[in-house]
Design a protein around this motif. Structure first.
Motif, PDB file in Angstrom:
ATOM      1  N   ILE A  97       0.838  -1.200   0.000  1.00  0.00           N
ATOM      2  CA  ILE A  97       0.000   0.000   0.000  1.00  0.00           C
ATOM      3  C   ILE A  97       0.875   1.253   0.000  1.00  0.00           C
ATOM      4  O   ILE A  97       0.643   2.189  -0.763  1.00  0.00           O
ATOM      5  CB  ILE A  97      -0.953  -0.008   1.217  1.00  0.00           C
ATOM      6  CG1 ILE A  97      -1.973  -1.129   1.079  1.00  0.00           C
ATOM      7  CG2 ILE A  97      -1.642   1.340   1.375  1.00  0.00           C
ATOM      8  CD1 ILE A  97      -2.770  -1.403   2.337  1.00  0.00           C
ATOM      9  N   GLU A  98       1.904   1.230   0.838  1.00  0.00           N
ATOM     10  CA  GLU A  98       2.806   2.377   0.923  1.00  0.00           C
ATOM     11  C   GLU A  98       3.542   2.607  -0.394  1.00  0.00           C
ATOM     12  O   GLU A  98       3.658   3.738  -0.861  1.00  0.00           O
ATOM     13  CB  GLU A  98       3.810   2.148   2.058  1.00  0.00           C
ATOM     14  CG  GLU A  98       4.581   3.370   2.434  1.00  0.00           C
ATOM     15  CD  GLU A  98       5.309   3.204   3.756  1.00  0.00           C
ATOM     16  OE1 GLU A  98       6.044   4.142   4.099  1.00  0.00           O
ATOM     17  OE2 GLU A  98       5.148   2.180   4.437  1.00  0.00           O
ATOM     18  N   ALA A  99       4.006   1.545  -1.024  1.00  0.00           N
ATOM     19  CA  ALA A  99       4.711   1.667  -2.304  1.00  0.00           C
ATOM     20  C   ALA A  99       3.782   2.214  -3.386  1.00  0.00           C
ATOM     21  O   ALA A  99       4.175   3.098  -4.167  1.00  0.00           O
ATOM     22  CB  ALA A  99       5.271   0.312  -2.722  1.00  0.00           C
ATOM     23  N   ASP A 100       2.551   1.723  -3.437  1.00  0.00           N
ATOM     24  CA  ASP A 100       1.590   2.200  -4.431  1.00  0.00           C
ATOM     25  C   ASP A 100       1.255   3.670  -4.200  1.00  0.00           C
ATOM     26  O   ASP A 100       1.185   4.462  -5.141  1.00  0.00           O
ATOM     27  CB  ASP A 100       0.323   1.339  -4.381  1.00  0.00           C
ATOM     28  CG  ASP A 100      -0.669   1.699  -5.466  1.00  0.00           C
ATOM     29  OD1 ASP A 100      -0.314   1.563  -6.653  1.00  0.00           O
ATOM     30  OD2 ASP A 100      -1.794   2.111  -5.125  1.00  0.00           O
ATOM     31  N   TYR A 101       1.071   4.044  -2.938  1.00  0.00           N
ATOM     32  CA  TYR A 101       0.767   5.434  -2.573  1.00  0.00           C
ATOM     33  C   TYR A 101       1.908   6.360  -3.011  1.00  0.00           C
ATOM     34  O   TYR A 101       1.678   7.373  -3.666  1.00  0.00           O
ATOM     35  CB  TYR A 101       0.550   5.514  -1.064  1.00  0.00           C
ATOM     36  CG  TYR A 101       0.444   6.918  -0.505  1.00  0.00           C
ATOM     37  CD1 TYR A 101      -0.748   7.625  -0.559  1.00  0.00           C
ATOM     38  CD2 TYR A 101       1.542   7.533   0.092  1.00  0.00           C
ATOM     39  CE1 TYR A 101      -0.848   8.899  -0.040  1.00  0.00           C
ATOM     40  CE2 TYR A 101       1.448   8.813   0.613  1.00  0.00           C
ATOM     41  CZ  TYR A 101       0.253   9.493   0.552  1.00  0.00           C
ATOM     42  OH  TYR A 101       0.168  10.754   1.062  1.00  0.00           O
ATOM     43  N   ARG A 102       3.139   5.986  -2.656  1.00  0.00           N
ATOM     44  CA  ARG A 102       4.297   6.828  -2.999  1.00  0.00           C
ATOM     45  C   ARG A 102       4.444   6.964  -4.517  1.00  0.00           C
ATOM     46  O   ARG A 102       4.678   8.058  -5.028  1.00  0.00           O
ATOM     47  CB  ARG A 102       5.571   6.259  -2.394  1.00  0.00           C
ATOM     48  CG  ARG A 102       5.649   6.389  -0.882  1.00  0.00           C
ATOM     49  CD  ARG A 102       6.951   5.831  -0.353  1.00  0.00           C
ATOM     50  NE  ARG A 102       8.086   6.642  -0.740  1.00  0.00           N
ATOM     51  CZ  ARG A 102       8.538   7.674  -0.038  1.00  0.00           C
ATOM     52  NH1 ARG A 102       7.949   8.021   1.075  1.00  0.00           N
ATOM     53  NH2 ARG A 102       9.574   8.364  -0.463  1.00  0.00           N
ATOM     54  N   HIS A 103       4.292   5.843  -5.220  1.00  0.00           N
ATOM     55  CA  HIS A 103       4.449   5.857  -6.670  1.00  0.00           C
ATOM     56  C   HIS A 103       3.384   6.746  -7.323  1.00  0.00           C
ATOM     57  O   HIS A 103       3.696   7.583  -8.178  1.00  0.00           O
ATOM     58  CB  HIS A 103       4.371   4.429  -7.212  1.00  0.00           C
ATOM     59  CG  HIS A 103       4.465   4.339  -8.693  1.00  0.00           C
ATOM     60  ND1 HIS A 103       5.633   4.576  -9.378  1.00  0.00           N
ATOM     61  CD2 HIS A 103       3.530   4.073  -9.629  1.00  0.00           C
ATOM     62  CE1 HIS A 103       5.409   4.445 -10.673  1.00  0.00           C
ATOM     63  NE2 HIS A 103       4.136   4.140 -10.855  1.00  0.00           N
ATOM     64  N   SER A 104       2.142   6.578  -6.919  1.00  0.00           N
ATOM     65  CA  SER A 104       1.045   7.371  -7.489  1.00  0.00           C
ATOM     66  C   SER A 104       1.217   8.851  -7.173  1.00  0.00           C
ATOM     67  O   SER A 104       1.030   9.710  -8.042  1.00  0.00           O
ATOM     68  CB  SER A 104      -0.301   6.892  -6.952  1.00  0.00           C
ATOM     69  OG  SER A 104      -0.539   5.574  -7.320  1.00  0.00           O
TER      70      SER A 104
END
Length: 113
Positions: A97-104
Motif C-alpha cells: 500500500i505504501e509503495a503504491d501510494y508513494r508511486h502514485s
C-alpha cells in the motif's frame, strides 16, 4: 514522524468537491488519488472509502491504513489529497500500500511541478 493532526484533515464536502473538480487524478493499482495544490504549508488528506470495498469494518480498516501511510510519508506539503481505495486495497500488505501510494503521488507531483 508526526501524527495525523486535525489541521491535516479534509473535512468539508466543499473541500472534497474542489479537489475532485480541479485536482489531477492518478490511478494506482490499489487506490485512486486526487491531488490539488493548496496555499498551506501542510498536506491535507481526505479519504473516500465507499461501500464498494465492503462493510463498515473493511472501510474503517482501509481508512486506518491510509492514515498510517500518510503519517509516515509526508511527501506532499502544500497539497490536498483525496484517496479512494479500490477493492484490492484490503488484500494488500502495508508495504505494498505504501509503495503504491508513494508511486502514485510522485507521478502526480511531477505533473504539478
Amino acid at each position: 514522524m508526526g501524527g495525523f493532526r486535525p489541521h491535516e484533515h479534509l473535512r468539508r464536502r466543499a473541500d472534497f468537491q474542489r479537489v475532485y473538480e480541479r485536482g489531477s487524478k492518478v490511478h494506482g493499482r490499489l487506490a485512486t488519488l486526487f491531488v490539488l495544490p493548496n496555499d498551506l504549508t501542510v498536506g491535507r488528506l481526505g479519504i473516500a472509502a465507499t461501500k464498494k470495498i465492503g462493510g463498515s469494518v473493511q472501510r474503517n480498516r482501509a481508512k486506518r491504513l491510509i492514515r498510517e501511510v500518510f503519517r509516515h510519508n509526508k511527501i506532499a506539503p502544500g497539497f490536498d489529497l483525496v484517496v479512494v481505495p479500490k477493492r484490492e486495497f484490503l488484500d494488500a500488505t502495508l508495504i505494498a500500500i505504501e509503495a503504491d501510494y508513494r508511486h502514485s503521488l510522485e507521478r502526480s507531483l511531477r505533473r504539478h511541478r
